[in-house]
Design an enzyme around this catalytic site. Sequence first.
Site, PDB file in Angstrom:
ATOM      1  N   ASP A  84       0.827  -1.205   0.000  1.00  0.00           N
ATOM      2  CA  ASP A  84       0.000   0.000   0.000  1.00  0.00           C
ATOM      3  C   ASP A  84       0.860   1.252   0.000  1.00  0.00           C
ATOM      4  O   ASP A  84       2.040   1.220   0.364  1.00  0.00           O
ATOM      5  CB  ASP A  84      -0.942   0.005   1.206  1.00  0.00           C
ATOM      6  N   GLU A 144       0.588   1.120   6.127  1.00  0.00           N
ATOM      7  CA  GLU A 144       0.618   2.561   6.387  1.00  0.00           C
ATOM      8  C   GLU A 144      -0.451   3.002   7.377  1.00  0.00           C
ATOM      9  O   GLU A 144      -0.388   4.110   7.902  1.00  0.00           O
ATOM     10  CB  GLU A 144       0.444   3.322   5.067  1.00  0.00           C
TER      11      GLU A 144
END
Length: 363
Positions: free
Chosen positions: A68, A132
């Site tokens: 991501d 994240e």
Amino acid sequence: MTDVVELTRELIRIDSVGGGEAAVAEPLARRLEAAGFEVRAHAYAPGRTGVVARWGTGVPVTLTGHLDTVPLGGQDWTYGPHAAEVDGDRLYGRGSSDMKAGVAALVVAAERHARGPAHRTALEIVLTVGEETGCEGAIDMIAQGLVGRSRGLLVAEPTANRALLGHKGALWLKVIAQGRTAHGSMPHLGDNAVYKLARAVGAVEHFDFGLPAHPWLGAPSVNVGTVHGGINVNSVPDLAEATVDMRTVTGQDHAELRERLRKELGGETSLEVLTDLPAVWTDPDDPFVRALLAAGASPPGDHPAASYFTDASVLTTACGAPPIVICGPGEPEQAHVTDEYCEIPRIEKAVEIYAGALALLAP
């Protein structure tokens, strides 16, 4: 362009801002299967698929990275964030440094290792989603029993190919104060939650961790990041909340730390855990560290710890607390910035470092 650079460009062209990792995982899984890896998909949520790939027998070395990327921000980009443009020695795009270059390098190094001479050490490739936003994918991978013991954990986060030996832990908490609402002209009929929260925030500012600084990770720290309370100016607020960011060092027990803070805040507030990731640290003389340095990784230097946390905080327990090294081709200062880039020679060098270190380790 070399194979690893072209693979990095392919991954950058896939938008995986806050999701959509399945499209990134697909070409990587296909390549690993072609190289002889046993590949398992980790279905975290629709469109959010990670990968665990295993090759060889025995306890493996684990190579890991996340798929991501963070949002683009409000500023205009000079280079298209998903165009994967090259300008000189720089490859631009969201995720170029954090951390699609690292993911591409570890996959290409794994392919090289699996197709090399006999008697090679076993490998496990762990590609996660949702790193994240608090290592959500790694946490779910472990809950599903997809990650096993390891003899060494290499995290390809951006370090400009320096071999970093750990990072602080992160304990993120929500402090909640509750009261009773009333009209602002009659505050004696209410119970003001903001006042309660204000007293708690003052206690957080002066919280004493009660231990000396770690020789390399430094001292633990605490910060109040957000404060919210009330609904309008002429009402007594019945709810107020603050978020607290604690960064910890090895040896600190997060459960004990939460209890100490709860007592320090008193009985007017409650605590909710948002993120709980322990610190990690590896002895500089560990053979896993020495193998990476011998293969060309830059030495840790005077600042051998990463400033950010990684999936290693989550994976270390499932992997049996192996030595951990953070070493990736990305530029640390480029993480999350507008016009993010990675130096192309570092991407190619990372493949040499990973493959070379694996060749130096005994099967």
